[in-house]
Design an enzyme around this catalytic site. Structure first.
Site, mmCIF file in Angstrom:
data_model
loop_
_atom_site.group_PDB
_atom_site.id
_atom_site.type_symbol
_atom_site.label_atom_id
_atom_site.label_comp_id
_atom_site.label_asym_id
_atom_site.label_seq_id
_atom_site.Cartn_x
_atom_site.Cartn_y
_atom_site.Cartn_z
ATOM 1 N N SER A 71 0.832 -1.203 0.000
ATOM 2 C CA SER A 71 0.000 0.000 0.000
ATOM 3 C C SER A 71 0.869 1.257 0.000
ATOM 4 O O SER A 71 1.984 1.266 0.504
ATOM 5 C CB SER A 71 -0.910 0.021 1.228
ATOM 6 O OG SER A 71 -1.662 -1.175 1.303
HETATM 7 N N1 SAH Z 1 -0.844 -3.861 3.738
HETATM 8 C C1 SAH Z 1 -0.344 -4.747 2.736
HETATM 9 C C2 SAH Z 1 -1.311 -4.728 1.584
HETATM 10 C C3 SAH Z 1 -1.130 -5.824 0.661
HETATM 11 S S1 SAH Z 1 -2.290 -5.871 -0.666
HETATM 12 C C4 SAH Z 1 1.040 -4.281 2.311
HETATM 13 O O1 SAH Z 1 1.332 -3.100 2.484
HETATM 14 O O2 SAH Z 1 1.812 -5.077 1.787
HETATM 15 C C5 SAH Z 1 -3.620 -6.759 0.048
HETATM 16 C C6 SAH Z 1 -3.344 -8.163 0.479
HETATM 17 O O3 SAH Z 1 -4.608 -8.741 0.862
HETATM 18 C C7 SAH Z 1 -2.779 -9.093 -0.603
HETATM 19 O O4 SAH Z 1 -1.600 -9.672 -0.139
HETATM 20 C C8 SAH Z 1 -3.887 -10.138 -0.812
HETATM 21 O O5 SAH Z 1 -3.395 -11.444 -1.102
HETATM 22 C C9 SAH Z 1 -4.599 -10.095 0.527
HETATM 23 N N2 SAH Z 1 -5.979 -10.585 0.519
HETATM 24 C C10 SAH Z 1 -6.954 -10.384 -0.392
HETATM 25 N N3 SAH Z 1 -8.092 -10.998 -0.027
HETATM 26 C C11 SAH Z 1 -7.828 -11.624 1.155
HETATM 27 C C12 SAH Z 1 -8.582 -12.456 2.027
HETATM 28 N N4 SAH Z 1 -9.858 -12.786 1.788
HETATM 29 N N5 SAH Z 1 -7.985 -12.930 3.153
HETATM 30 C C13 SAH Z 1 -6.688 -12.624 3.435
HETATM 31 N N6 SAH Z 1 -5.918 -11.855 2.638
HETATM 32 C C14 SAH Z 1 -6.476 -11.357 1.512
#
Ligand code: SAH
Length: 222
Positions: A71
């Site tokens: 993010s």
């Molecule tokens: N805060 C994180 C954001 C990553 S993007 C960072 O800064 O790296 C969002 C993440 O949510 C991804 O890794 C994706 O695989 C995960 N995600 C999406 N749907 C999900 C779910 N139902 N349960 C758990 N993780 C999920």
């Protein structure tokens, strides 16, 4: 502030480059000193591939593999501020560990973080990375976050980093009374809104805050 490895970089990852990110966050309206200190303390360039590390402190989301993104600094700071600025959080559930950057920022500011990720390799990498950074107040789960993490509920805070079309019932159920959830809601990328949910004695108060752009919330494990 908890101890992190001292990871002074050179060039684009130098102290000055990091300080420019903090100045930008202040310009964008982030005013809480404890949030700014936590963001200053976490070496964002260590959360991505070396090839992208020189861009780590730009105000943008960047790829972390598997079609997912880390993010953007502003959104990490904003969500964290909305979550922790007004009340002490004993436990926070994070859905979407990704590379673990938001997790590391949160871990500086709350007693304990429970972080759920549906993609196994991201889950494992984040776990190892935060261990190497000496962050110990986090537990990780490889699971579909749509179920939350019921064994550890109720939570003072829930932070969701992927956008479902509507708020999963399990997450509402796992909020403590007085607890706060921040969650992007929307069907299409780019037309989502950040919502804040507060659980009261009698129900839930839901407020729309600002337009945001997150990756989709997907069900099942991978
Ligand atoms: N805060 C994180 C954001 C990553 S993007 C960072 O800064 O790296 C969002 C993440 O949510 C991804 O890794 C994706 O695989 C995960 N995600 C999406 N749907 C999900 C779910 N139902 N349960 C758990 N993780 C999920």
């Amino acid at each position: 502030m908890r101890a992190l490895l001292q990871t002074e970089g050179i060039g684009m990852t130098s102290r000055r480059t990091r300080e420019r990110m903090i100045d930008r966050l202040i310009e964008q309206g982030i005013s809480s000193h404890k949030i700014l200190d936590a963001m200053r303390n976490v070496p964002r360039h260590l959360f991505m591939d070396d090839a992208l590390a020189s861009r780590a402190y730009e105000d943008t989301s960047l790829p972390i593999g598997h079609g997912q993104t880390i993010s953007q600094p502003y959104i990490v700071a904003k969500m964290t501020e909305l979550l922790v600025d007004h009340q002490h959080m004993k436990n926070v559930l994070e859905i979407g560990t990704g590379c673990g950057y938001q997790t590391a920022v949160l871990a500086q500011l709350v007693d304990y973080v429970y972080s759920v990720e549906r993609i196994e390799s991201l889950h494992k990498q984040a776990k190892n990375r935060l261990w190497d950074l000496h962050i110990r107040n986090v537990s990780y789960l490889h699971s579909d976050g749509g179920w939350g993490w019921p064994e550890k509920a109720p939570y003072d805070g829930i932070l969701v980093a992927a956008a479902p079309p509507e708020i999963p019932q399990a997450l509402l159920d796992q909020m403590a009374v007085g607890g706060i959830m921040l969650i992007p809601i929307g069907k299409e990328r780019g037309v989502q809104e950040l919502q804040r949910v507060i659980r009261t004695e009698t129900g839930y108060e839901i407020e729309s805050l600002e337009p945001v752009s997150f990756v989709p919330f997907l069900s099942g494990k991978q």
